[in-house]
Design an enzyme around this catalytic site. Structure first.
Site, short mmCIF file in Angstrom:
data_model
loop_
_atom_site.label_atom_id
_atom_site.label_comp_id
_atom_site.label_asym_id
_atom_site.label_seq_id
_atom_site.Cartn_x
_atom_site.Cartn_y
_atom_site.Cartn_z
N HIS A 1 102.79 -103.96 -80.76
CA HIS A 1 103.70 -105.08 -80.53
C HIS A 1 102.91 -106.38 -80.34
CE1 HIS A 1 106.05 -101.60 -78.56
NE2 HIS A 1 106.54 -101.78 -79.78
N CYS B 1 112.46 -92.11 -85.46
CA CYS B 1 112.78 -93.16 -86.44
C CYS B 1 114.25 -93.57 -86.38
CB CYS B 1 112.47 -92.68 -87.86
SG CYS B 1 110.73 -92.36 -88.19
N LYS C 1 94.62 -91.17 -83.83
CA LYS C 1 95.88 -91.80 -83.44
C LYS C 1 95.99 -91.86 -81.92
CE LYS C 1 100.83 -91.77 -84.39
NZ LYS C 1 101.95 -91.13 -85.11
N LYS D 1 98.78 -90.68 -75.22
CA LYS D 1 98.58 -90.69 -73.77
C LYS D 1 97.79 -89.47 -73.32
CE LYS D 1 102.67 -93.43 -72.55
NZ LYS D 1 103.95 -93.45 -71.82
N CYS E 1 108.11 -85.38 -89.20
CA CYS E 1 108.03 -86.78 -89.57
C CYS E 1 106.58 -87.22 -89.38
CB CYS E 1 108.96 -87.62 -88.69
SG CYS E 1 108.72 -89.40 -88.86
N HIS F 1 106.21 -89.36 -86.26
CA HIS F 1 106.56 -88.73 -84.96
C HIS F 1 106.41 -87.22 -85.06
CE1 HIS F 1 108.90 -92.54 -85.25
NE2 HIS F 1 108.45 -92.70 -84.02
N HIS G 1 103.22 -102.06 -76.38
CA HIS G 1 101.87 -101.55 -76.63
C HIS G 1 101.12 -102.50 -77.55
CE1 HIS G 1 103.33 -100.26 -80.55
NE2 HIS G 1 104.22 -99.45 -80.01
N CYS H 1 115.28 -87.56 -87.73
CA CYS H 1 114.16 -87.83 -86.81
C CYS H 1 114.65 -88.80 -85.75
CB CYS H 1 112.97 -88.43 -87.55
SG CYS H 1 111.65 -89.00 -86.45
#
Length: 508
Positions: free
Chosen positions: A20, A128, A296, A299, A143, A146, A17, A125
């Site tokens: 990266h 993570c 944030k 999708k 978390c 997440h 994504h 989690c």
């Protein structure tokens, strides 16, 4: 002088994504900067192919695990090639030598009595792949990175590294090395993480839960905790512990997102200290990309930015430029395909590419395809020349990741001034009168020489189009020479090559 720059190695449980793409692009810019200054450089990026998330993703895909890992790692490598990341080594944690060295260091720790086995109950989690304290969670008990996954209560027998004895040593290292973490906002955050005693670090996972990983050398019922395994790639990439790695390791710089500051700023230095190695020289930390309005990416919301889609629409350098130009040093930044397109058209197209086209085409038409010989420089000429030299000199020194947006901004700001200079001098009027012919030649020379300087600096940020522009001007620098920006380095009477539209406007 050496410069060893690393990116995190990325989980292959999903497609690459924009985050990266960003980290690897910033690392590449740092490498190009160091290389331009004469450093001996090394850049590594790659994939983490172990751990619970990757194992679960492979099972969900229905593909054999090895085939799945190869497919996903290939996607990351293709993306980084598309983005023009000049990496020297692409990491695979499934590499036998890496796995062997991870097992060796675990055995060393175990033999030294640093690793203990105990029952542990805690909140875990999966996103993570870490145990969490209640203070790490949101008010809703999730978390923060997440929130949709939730955390689960686990009660397991595992192996642990006692890291609390090294906390004070790490704090002293941070105080003695103020540039260890940059920018300062993340240095302060790291110190807050170390303000209270540290819990033992779980370094194993039972094979009944996770089998994809490095088997513990002293207990074949367990594999190595994925982060413990992954972090050692920074050393194994250098053929550690063989002779010769030390000089590179002393120059190690990890580029990371803020979400993995704890693993790189707390766990990793302590792991190194426990085996007698020094921490990396620097942690360069950046924020995250979010959708328009600071939302944030998700999708379900349809605001996820696919770097490959962006490249297909606006090209590699437009994406690299946006990433370099727009990441805030103190928080998160907005991105969307439309924002990238707008920036491409308004800044690369209108300000930089348009000036190159106007000045170079004018020169070809009026001065027989050549760079004109200037006359005496006037005050307006010297003002713009000095401004350009000051702007490009930012890239003629060793830069840090947090500097990249500001220095890139300086270049586009001086392009505004260059366009104003060109418009105010009006060479199309000067060429009409023989009395002002020399003045016209001077204005065109100053414009072309200043554009050359800007593109020489931008080779560190957008190398493909910068090199294309310099080829049009027939003045591409020698790759093997240290870059020292200087005015009047475009020889008069240089024959210009074909001038093409460098950044054609994109409307949809």
């Amino acid at each position: 002088m050496k410069s060893y720059i690393t990116t995190p190695i990325y989980y292959v449980n999903g497609a690459p994504h924009i985050g990266h793409a960003h980290t690897s692009t910033m690392a590449d810019i740092l490498k190009r900067n160091r290389k331009a200054l004469g450093y001996d450089t090394k850049l590594t990026t790659g994939c983490d192919e172990h751990g619970q998330k990757n194992q679960e993703a492979a099972l969900e895909s229905g593909m054999p695990i090895t085939e799945y890992l190869t497919m996903r790692s290939g996607e990351f490598q293709r993306l980084f090639d598309m983005i023009n990341v000049d990496y020297d080594y692409f990491v695979h944690t499934s590499r036998p030598e890496h796995m062997r060295q991870v097992a060796n260091v675990e055995q060393r720790m175990f033999d030294a009595g640093l690793i203990i086995k105990k029952q542990y109950s805690g909140l875990y989690c999966t996103g993570c792949e870490q145990f969490k304290k209640t203070t790490d969670l949101t008010d809703e008990g999730n978390c923060p990175d997440h929130p949709n996954l939730g955390v689960e209560e686990l009660d397991e027998l595992n192996y642990f590294l006692n890291i609390e004895p090294y906390r004070q040593q790490l704090l002293e290292h941070i105080e003695e090395n103020p540039k260890f973490v940059d920018p300062p906002i993340y240095r302060a955050e790291l110190k807050r993480m170390l303000a209270e005693p540290l819990e033992d670090l779980c370094i194993s996972r039972p094979k009944t839960r996770v089998s994809l990983g490095v088997e513990l050398p002293f207990d074949n019922n367990y594999v190595t905790y994925v982060w413990f395994d992954a972090l050692f790639n920074y050393l194994t990439n250098l053929d550690w512990p063989k002779e010769g790695y030390e000089q590179w390791w002393q120059a190690a710089e990890h580029t990371i997102g803020k979400d993995i500051l704890k693993t790189h700023g707390v766990y990793w230095p302590i792991m190194l200290m426990s085996i007698g190695e020094s921490p990396p020289a620097r942690l360069s930390v950046h924020g995250h990309w979010v959708g328009p309005g600071g939302i944030k990416m998700s999708k379900s919301l349809g605001n996820v930015v696919d770097p490959i889609e962006v490249i297909e629409v606006v090209g590699t350098d437009a994406l690299r430029y946006f990433l370099a130009r727009n990441m805030r040093s103190d928080g998160d930044s907005n991105i969307s395909l439309e924002l990238v397109r707008q920036t491409y058209n308004s800044e690369l197209g209108n300000k930089l590419g348009n000036l190159l086209s106007r000045a170079a085409k004018f020169s070809k038409k009026q001065f027989d395809d050549r760079v004109p010989t200037p006359g005496l420089f006037g005050s307006a000429d010297e003002i713009i020349r000095i401004s350009v030299l000051e702007a490009v000199n930012g890239f003629a020194r060793r830069i840090e990741m947090a500097d990249i947006p500001r220095l890139t901004q300086q270049l586009i700001t001086v392009c505004d001034r260059m366009n104003n200079y060109f418009a105010e001098q009006a060479p199309w009027d000067l060429i009409k009168d023989p009395i002002t012919d020399e003045r016209c030649r001077t204005v065109i020379y100053v414009s072309l020489d200043c554009i050359r300087l800007v593109f020489e600096a931008l080779r560190q940020v957008i190398p493909m189009s910068s090199n294309a522009a310099l080829l049009m001007l027939n003045c591409l620098p020698n790759e093997n020479e240290i870059w020292q920006p200087a005015l009047d380095s475009l020889p008069p009477e240089t024959k210009l090559n074909e001038i093409e539209t460098l950044y054609p406007r994109i409307t949809e």
